[in-house]
Scaffold this active site. Sequence first.
Site, PDB file in Angstrom:
ATOM      1  N   ASP A 184      -3.865  -1.085   7.898  1.00 25.36           N
ATOM      2  CA  ASP A 184      -3.142  -1.287   6.655  1.00 25.36           C
ATOM      3  C   ASP A 184      -2.435   0.036   6.338  1.00 25.36           C
ATOM      4  O   ASP A 184      -2.627   1.054   7.020  1.00 25.36           O
ATOM      5  CB  ASP A 184      -4.117  -1.729   5.542  1.00 25.36           C
TER       6      ASP A 184
HETATM    7  C1  GLC Z   1      -0.228  -3.149   1.657  1.00 19.98           C
HETATM    8  C2  GLC Z   1      -1.231  -4.272   1.738  1.00 19.98           C
HETATM    9  C3  GLC Z   1      -1.078  -5.136   2.949  1.00 19.98           C
HETATM   10  C4  GLC Z   1       0.378  -5.204   3.364  1.00 19.98           C
HETATM   11  C5  GLC Z   1       0.806  -3.804   3.787  1.00 19.98           C
HETATM   12  C6  GLC Z   1       2.283  -3.760   4.186  1.00 19.98           C
HETATM   13  O1  GLC Z   1      -0.823  -1.992   1.136  1.00 19.98           O
HETATM   14  O2  GLC Z   1      -2.609  -3.944   1.619  1.00 19.98           O
HETATM   15  O3  GLC Z   1      -1.612  -6.425   2.611  1.00 19.98           O
HETATM   16  O4  GLC Z   1       0.544  -6.114   4.440  1.00 19.98           O
HETATM   17  O5  GLC Z   1       0.566  -2.838   2.786  1.00 19.98           O
HETATM   18  O6  GLC Z   1       3.088  -4.040   3.084  1.00 19.98           O
END
Ligand code: GLC
Length: 747
Positions: free
Chosen positions: A289
Amino acid sequence: MKSKLLRISVLILLYVIPGISCTKRVEIDRTREKFVNSLLSKMTLEEKIGQMTLYTSGWDVTGPVLNASYRKDILTGRCGNLFNAHTVSYNRELQKIAVENTRLKIPLLFGYDVIHGYKTIFPVPLAEACSWDLELIEKSARLAAKEAASAGLNWTFAPMVDIARDPRWGRVTEGAGEDPYLGGLIAAARTRGFQGDSLSDPLTLAACVKHFAAYGAAEGGRDYGTVDMSERTLREVYLPPYHAAVKAGAATVMSSFNELFGSPATGSRFLLYQVLRKEWGFHGLVVTDYTSINEMVNHGYSMDEKQAGEQALTAGVDMDMQGGVYQNYLVQLVKEGKITESLIDQAVIRVLNLKYDLGLFDDPYRYLDDQREKDNTFSIEMMAHSLDIAQKSIVLLRNEPFNGARQLPLSPAVRRIALIGPLADNRIDMLGTWHAAGDETHVVTVLEGLKKAVSESQIIYTKGCETFGEDRAGFANAIRAASNADLVILAIGENYGQSGEAASRSILGLPGVQQELLEKIVATGKPVVVLLMAGRPLVIPWMAQHVPAILNTSHLGTRAGDAIADVLTGKYNPSGKLTMSFPQNEGQIPVYYSMKNTGRPLDPANKYTSKYLDIPNEPLYEFGYGLSYTSFKYSDLKLSSKQISMADTLTVTVEVTNTGFAAGEEVVQLYIRDLVGSVTRPVKELKGFKKLMLQDGETLSVKFTLSAGDLRFYTADLTYAAEPGKFRVMVGGSSVKCLEGGFELVK
Ligand code: GLC
C-alpha cells in the site's frame, strides 16, 4: 551438448505424458517463461529495480500533468509503473516515453482505484453487497473494468475485501461487511468481474485484492490502527475473502498498512510467504500500500528505510508503491550482500509476467483506443446498470403505519412533498468515497429523480442544513416547508468524505446539526420518510423510534436519484438486506451476528449473565435484515435426515410464501450452529442464501444442501475439519427471525 540432451529428454517426457493439454499448458508457460527470462537477462540491476517501482502521476488543477521527475524516471527505466494516470491521451503520452524512448522499451502498468466504477459510479461496495446479488455485483466490476480499461487503465486496486465489524472504521464502506462466507463470495465475484476471461482483453483490468491482511480489525476502529488477534480468528474470519479472491484468479495482492502478530503486514513473511505463497499457491504480484514499506520505521520494526526495504523484499513484496525505498536502497543492499539479485529477479519476473499476461508486450498501446474510450464512457449499458444495482442496494429498515397508513410506497393522495436535507439535491456526495474519476455532473440527484417520478405532485425543496458544522439558519425554512406539506422526505447522513480512508468516527450519529433538524421536522407532526445516506452503519436509535419510514440508501452513485425515486414510488420494491449490523450505540461495538454464546449467555431474569445495564444485546438492525413492501412467511422447514455421515449430503427445504399484495424479492438465508466443538463455535454462521422473486400469494419451495465440507472450522490444533456432533439449522429472511431444525454429523 549436455543442455541439448536435457532439452530433448524434457521434450520426450512431455510427449510421453498423455493429453495435449499438459503439453499445451507447458508450452504456454514456457513461451511466457522464455520471453520473460530472455528480457530479464538483458536488464541491468537498476532497470530491474525500476520494474519494482510504482509512482503516482502528478496532477494539476485542470487535469493530468506529468511530474517532471517521473518523465526522467520513466526515461531512465527507474520507474516502470504508474497509478492515478488515466485517459487514453495522457496514458498514450506516458506509454510512448516507455516503449519508444527507453533502452528496453518495457511497457508501463497503469493502476487506479476503480473501486465501484470509473466515471459511471455504482453504489459504494458496502451498499452494493446489500443486494446479495452475486451476478449483478460481478457485472458492476465487469462494467467498471470496461469503462476504465477503455480509458487506458490495465490494473485496479480492487476488490477491497477486508472483513469489518467496527463501523467507527471509515473504510467499512469499501468492503462487503461482517461475514466471511458472504464476503468470500463477493470477493470472488468482483475479482472475476474485473478480470473477465482473459487479462489480455483490452476491456478488463488486473485485480488487486486488498488489504492483505485483516486491515478491518484496527483497534478502536481507528484507521491504520494496530491489529492483534488469534491465528484462529484470522484464519476463520478475516482470511477467507482474500483466499476466495486468490482462488478466483486475482492477479495481484496489496499488503496492508497494519501490523499483525507484531509485524507490519508489508514485512510479514507469515502472511506474504507462508499463507499467500505456500498455503494458497499464489504466483502473482504483491504490491505494497502507499509507502507502507517506509512506514515500517514508524512501526518500530525497521531501524531505517534501508532495513525496511530488505525486510519487505525478503518477506515477499514485489513492488513498492510510492515509497521509493526499492529505488533508493536495493542496489546498495545487493552490494552489501544483504539481499541477492536472484531475490530481485523473482520479483521482476512477477512484474513482467503480469505485463505479458495483460498483452502489453504484444501491443503496448492495446488499452489506448480513442473510439473505444468514447463508446464505453457513460454508455447506455453503464447508466442502465448503475440504476439497476442502485435499486437493489437499498434496504428498507422501517415502514410503520403513521396516522393509520404506511407511508411507503408513496400514496397518490400525497400532493405536496417537502424534500429537505443536505443530501436531497446533492451530486458529489451521491458518488461516495473512492469515486475515481466519477463525474458528478452526470449524477441524478434525489430532487431530480423525484420530480421525474411524481411530476404531478408539488415538491418543495429546501436544504435545511449542511452535513457538517453548526449552522441552523436553514431550519426555519425547512420547518415551514414541512408544515405546508402532506409528507416530508428527509435526505440526511454523511458526505462522501465522512467515510472511506482516514475517516474514522468515534460518535456515529448524524453529523453536524442534522439530528436537531430531524427532530424539529418530526415535531411538525407530519409523516416523515428518511433517506439515510451514509458510508457506514450509523447510530440512529431516536430515528428508529420516531420516524415511521427509513430507507438505508447509503451512497448509490450516478443514478442515485432515479433509484431512490423508483423505490419511493413503488416502481421497484426494495429487496436489500444488511451485510453489517447497525449498533444500538458506540458502546456496543463490536456487534455482529456470529457472536459466541459465552458461559453466561443473556438471561434477562438473571443479573449475572452477559448483558448491559442500559441497552439490549441485540443490534438495532441485524445482519441479513431488510424489509419489503410485501411480506414473506416461512413454513415447513424439512431436513432430509436427522443424521448424516462425513460422506453424506443433507438437504434442507423450506416453503416461502409472499403473503402481501405486491411482488417482491426475498433473500432466503441458511445458517448453522455447531453446538459443541473442540473449540467454542459461533451461535450462528451463514452457509447459504438464495435471492428469489415471489409474486403476491405465491409459495416457493427453497432447497439448500449441506455436507461435512460446509461444517469445517479451525479445530483445537488449527486443522481445518468438521467434527462429529449435533448441529442446528436455521432458515429465514434475516439472521434473527429463522425456522430451526437439527441434525447430527457422525463419523
Ligand atoms: C491508499 C489506500 C489503498 C489505495 C492506495 C492507492 O492509501 O490504502 O486502498 O489502493 O492508497 O491509492
